[in-house]
Design a protein around this motif. Structure first.
Motif, PDB file in Angstrom:
ATOM      1  N   GLU A   1       0.805  -1.221   0.000  1.00  0.00           N
ATOM      2  CA  GLU A   1       0.000   0.000   0.000  1.00  0.00           C
ATOM      3  C   GLU A   1       0.839   1.271   0.000  1.00  0.00           C
ATOM      4  N   GLY A   2       2.153   1.148   0.062  1.00  0.00           N
ATOM      5  CA  GLY A   2       3.006   2.322   0.074  1.00  0.00           C
ATOM      6  C   GLY A   2       3.915   2.351   1.288  1.00  0.00           C
ATOM      7  N   LEU A   3       4.206   3.546   1.787  1.00  0.00           N
ATOM      8  CA  LEU A   3       5.095   3.704   2.933  1.00  0.00           C
ATOM      9  C   LEU A   3       4.326   3.532   4.234  1.00  0.00           C
ATOM     10  N   ARG A   4       4.936   2.783   5.168  1.00  0.00           N
ATOM     11  CA  ARG A   4       4.302   2.487   6.448  1.00  0.00           C
ATOM     12  C   ARG A   4       5.313   2.746   7.558  1.00  0.00           C
ATOM     13  N   LEU A   5       4.859   3.463   8.597  1.00  0.00           N
ATOM     14  CA  LEU A   5       5.711   3.822   9.730  1.00  0.00           C
ATOM     15  C   LEU A   5       5.245   3.075  10.971  1.00  0.00           C
ATOM     16  N   ASP A   6       6.202   2.403  11.649  1.00  0.00           N
ATOM     17  CA  ASP A   6       5.903   1.682  12.881  1.00  0.00           C
ATOM     18  C   ASP A   6       7.006   1.953  13.898  1.00  0.00           C
ATOM     19  N   GLY A   7       6.616   2.245  15.124  1.00  0.00           N
ATOM     20  CA  GLY A   7       7.615   2.456  16.164  1.00  0.00           C
ATOM     21  C   GLY A   7       7.002   3.045  17.415  1.00  0.00           C
ATOM     22  N   ARG A   8       7.857   3.211  18.398  1.00  0.00           N
ATOM     23  CA  ARG A   8       7.421   3.715  19.705  1.00  0.00           C
ATOM     24  C   ARG A   8       8.506   4.651  20.213  1.00  0.00           C
ATOM     25  N   LYS A   9       8.155   5.897  20.442  1.00  0.00           N
ATOM     26  CA  LYS A   9       9.098   6.912  20.893  1.00  0.00           C
ATOM     27  C   LYS A   9       8.776   7.347  22.320  1.00  0.00           C
ATOM     28  N   PHE A  10       9.816   7.769  23.034  1.00  0.00           N
ATOM     29  CA  PHE A  10       9.628   8.339  24.363  1.00  0.00           C
ATOM     30  C   PHE A  10      10.282   9.723  24.364  1.00  0.00           C
ATOM     31  N   TYR A  11      10.198  10.438  25.475  1.00  0.00           N
ATOM     32  CA  TYR A  11      10.708  11.810  25.568  1.00  0.00           C
ATOM     33  C   TYR A  11      10.133  12.672  24.438  1.00  0.00           C
ATOM     34  N   SER A  12       8.845  12.484  24.156  1.00  0.00           N
ATOM     35  CA  SER A  12       8.189  13.167  23.032  1.00  0.00           C
ATOM     36  C   SER A  12       7.735  14.571  23.450  1.00  0.00           C
ATOM     37  N   THR A  13       8.666  15.381  23.913  1.00  0.00           N
ATOM     38  CA  THR A  13       8.334  16.685  24.475  1.00  0.00           C
ATOM     39  C   THR A  13       7.513  17.529  23.509  1.00  0.00           C
ATOM     40  N   GLY A  14       6.369  17.989  23.996  1.00  0.00           N
ATOM     41  CA  GLY A  14       5.517  18.878  23.221  1.00  0.00           C
ATOM     42  C   GLY A  14       4.512  18.211  22.312  1.00  0.00           C
ATOM     43  N   THR A  15       4.641  16.908  22.086  1.00  0.00           N
ATOM     44  CA  THR A  15       3.811  16.255  21.080  1.00  0.00           C
ATOM     45  C   THR A  15       2.345  16.166  21.502  1.00  0.00           C
ATOM     46  N   LEU A  16       2.051  16.132  22.790  1.00  0.00           N
ATOM     47  CA  LEU A  16       0.650  16.139  23.228  1.00  0.00           C
ATOM     48  C   LEU A  16      -0.078  17.389  22.751  1.00  0.00           C
ATOM     49  N   PHE A  17       0.653  18.462  22.519  1.00  0.00           N
ATOM     50  CA  PHE A  17       0.059  19.747  22.166  1.00  0.00           C
ATOM     51  C   PHE A  17       0.242  20.082  20.678  1.00  0.00           C
ATOM     52  N   ALA A  18       0.844  19.175  19.935  1.00  0.00           N
ATOM     53  CA  ALA A  18       1.286  19.478  18.571  1.00  0.00           C
ATOM     54  C   ALA A  18       0.318  18.973  17.508  1.00  0.00           C
ATOM     55  N   ASP A  19       0.423  19.596  16.331  1.00  0.00           N
ATOM     56  CA  ASP A  19      -0.335  19.180  15.149  1.00  0.00           C
ATOM     57  C   ASP A  19       0.518  18.308  14.232  1.00  0.00           C
ATOM     58  N   LEU A  20       1.819  18.527  14.272  1.00  0.00           N
ATOM     59  CA  LEU A  20       2.775  17.812  13.432  1.00  0.00           C
ATOM     60  C   LEU A  20       3.896  17.273  14.300  1.00  0.00           C
ATOM     61  N   VAL A  21       4.497  16.187  13.838  1.00  0.00           N
ATOM     62  CA  VAL A  21       5.651  15.657  14.551  1.00  0.00           C
ATOM     63  C   VAL A  21       6.619  15.050  13.548  1.00  0.00           C
ATOM     64  N   SER A  22       7.899  15.321  13.724  1.00  0.00           N
ATOM     65  CA  SER A  22       8.935  14.701  12.900  1.00  0.00           C
ATOM     66  C   SER A  22       9.440  13.449  13.614  1.00  0.00           C
ATOM     67  N   VAL A  23       9.399  12.333  12.916  1.00  0.00           N
ATOM     68  CA  VAL A  23       9.750  11.042  13.500  1.00  0.00           C
ATOM     69  C   VAL A  23      11.053  10.561  12.876  1.00  0.00           C
ATOM     70  N   LEU A  24      12.061  10.329  13.706  1.00  0.00           N
ATOM     71  CA  LEU A  24      13.325   9.787  13.214  1.00  0.00           C
ATOM     72  C   LEU A  24      13.183   8.274  13.109  1.00  0.00           C
ATOM     73  N   ALA A  25      13.402   7.737  11.905  1.00  0.00           N
ATOM     74  CA  ALA A  25      13.157   6.316  11.662  1.00  0.00           C
ATOM     75  C   ALA A  25      14.277   5.714  10.822  1.00  0.00           C
ATOM     76  N   ASP A  26      14.347   4.390  10.866  1.00  0.00           N
ATOM     77  CA  ASP A  26      15.306   3.622  10.067  1.00  0.00           C
ATOM     78  C   ASP A  26      14.603   3.136   8.802  1.00  0.00           C
ATOM     79  N   ARG A  27      15.167   3.456   7.647  1.00  0.00           N
ATOM     80  CA  ARG A  27      14.659   2.954   6.373  1.00  0.00           C
ATOM     81  C   ARG A  27      15.793   2.245   5.654  1.00  0.00           C
ATOM     82  N   ASP A  28      15.741   0.936   5.711  1.00  0.00           N
ATOM     83  CA  ASP A  28      16.769   0.116   5.059  1.00  0.00           C
ATOM     84  C   ASP A  28      18.174   0.495   5.499  1.00  0.00           C
TER      85      ASP A  28
END
Length: 392
Positions: free
Chosen positions: A134-161
């Motif tokens: 179906e295309g690109l799929r993101l899976d993971g679990r982050k901690f220390y997500s400061t500010g994300t409870l209040f955010a509209d956007l989030v940049s996720v650092l991920a491993d791709r190949d």
């Protein structure tokens, strides 16, 4: 005081009006974040053509320190937001850059999803971006997500190949779950808990590969923390003065008839003010070095010269950490010397200053930084620009 600091002072006062109650009840500052968004604070560093004020580093970090003076939780939760704006502004012109600036101009708030609390080794991440039917799929679990409870956007650092990429995700996208499970004893309302990504669909245009160009980003995010600490130092002085002026009880063995006339109490307040002054000065010097690096980047200076500017900013920021942290922590403890047992009332919540300062100071521990500066001076070892963590 700059025009921008003066303009936002009343808004910051409103944010800080219930800060002690929020601290005592652990009430997340959703309303306060919205107030700041509506007042234009989240856009203050955007260019004028994108609805911002074009504020530079000196104005931004003074604004953050003044906001932290009222509530350090709120100041810190914007760390990733202003870092994201800074990275975007310094990126080469492209449709992606324009699109992201437009989102920010519309009022979007950006959060953090970089670090993990799991089995991944230092320098690696378990969060994965993969391609399926179906295309690109993101899976993971982050901690220390400061500010994300209040955010509209989030940049996720991920491993791709095997390579790291940054993925921009809407926080209301299907498969995104934000958990309020941050259990630190300080900075309790920054939303620094878990963010889960399960089968999140991603557009290719929202994926950025890590670029190998010089960046002052490491110094920038550290300076947000140092501005927060500096604001706590100012709040310590504010509370000391307020407490002493209002105090009517004294001791049989005191040095004066009233507390406000007691030379020992006056001396204590003076020392608290000096500690705050030291923090102010260290922050200003480090921010000036960051400003020089930012200016060099925008001016298109040759890479060698730009790297030298960034190295100076990294060193100044590291030194500032070694000045600001001990001064603010000491002040947050010595604050209690201006009063007796009444100063430890939970209603005053004066302990919040030490707990919050200690929590902020635990990011990128300063013990390592003193050694880094010494190694640099003695052996010409470069100061590290960016830190990460994980299992040893």
């Amino acid at each position: 005081m700059s025009e921008l600091v003066a303009r936002f002072a009343s808004v910051f006062d409103e944010v800080g009006a219930d800060a002690v109650t929020r601290e005592r009840e652990r009430r997340l500052p959703y309303a306060e974040v919205e107030l700041l968004r509506e007042a234009g604070f989240t856009r203050v560093t955007l260019p004028v053509e994108f609805g911002g004020d074009g504020a530079g580093p000196a104005e931004l970090f003074e604004l953050l320190a003044e906001l932290a003076r009222r509530d350090p939780n709120v100041a810190q939760l914007f760390r990733s937001h202003f870092s994201f704006i800074d990275r975007t502004l310094h990126a080469p012109d492209s449709p992606t850059r324009t699109r992201r600036l437009a989102l920010l101009a519309d009022g979007a708030i950006h959060g953090n999803a970089t670090f993990e609390k799991g089995p991944a080794k230092v320098g690696s991440y378990d969060t994965r971006l993969v391609t399926d039917a179906e295309g690109l799929r993101l899976d993971g679990r982050k901690f220390y997500s400061t500010g994300t409870l209040f955010a509209d956007l989030v940049s996720v650092l991920a491993d791709r190949d095997g390579e790291f990429v940054s993925v921009l995700v809407r926080t209301d996208a299907a498969g995104v779950e934000r958990l309020d499970d941050w259990d630190g004893f300080g900075q309790r309302m920054t939303g620094s808990g878990t963010t889960v990504f399960e089968g999140v669909r991603v557009s290719a245009e929202d994926v950025l590969e890590r670029e190998d160009r010089p960046s002052h980003g490491g110094a920038f995010v550290q300076l947000v923390l140092l501005a927060t600490l500096t604001g706590i130092g100012r709040a310590v002085v504010d509370d000391a003065v307020r407490f002493v002026r209002a105090r009517t009880r004294s001791y049989s063995h005191a040095s004066a008839a009233t507390v406000r006339e007691d030379p020992i109490v006056q001396e204590t307040v003076g020392e608290l003010s000096a500690a705050s002054f030291a923090a102010d000065g260290a922050l200003a010097l480090a921010v000036a070095a960051l400003q020089a690096a930012s200016d060099a980047s925008r001016a298109g200076e040759p890479e060698e010269a730009l790297r030298a500017r960034i190295a100076t900013a990294d060193l100044a920021t590291t030194r500032a950490q070694l000045v600001i942290i001990p001064n603010v922590l000491r002040a947050a403890t010595e604050l209690f010397e201006v009063g007796g047992a009444s100063a430890v009332s939970t209603g005053l919540a004066l302990d919040r200053h030490w707990r919050n300062a200690r929590t902020v100071a635990s990011h990128n521990p300063a013990r390592y930084k003193a050694r880094i500066v010494g190694d640099h001076l003695v052996n010409d070892t470069p100061v590290v620009s960016w830190w990460t963590n994980g299992e040893a």
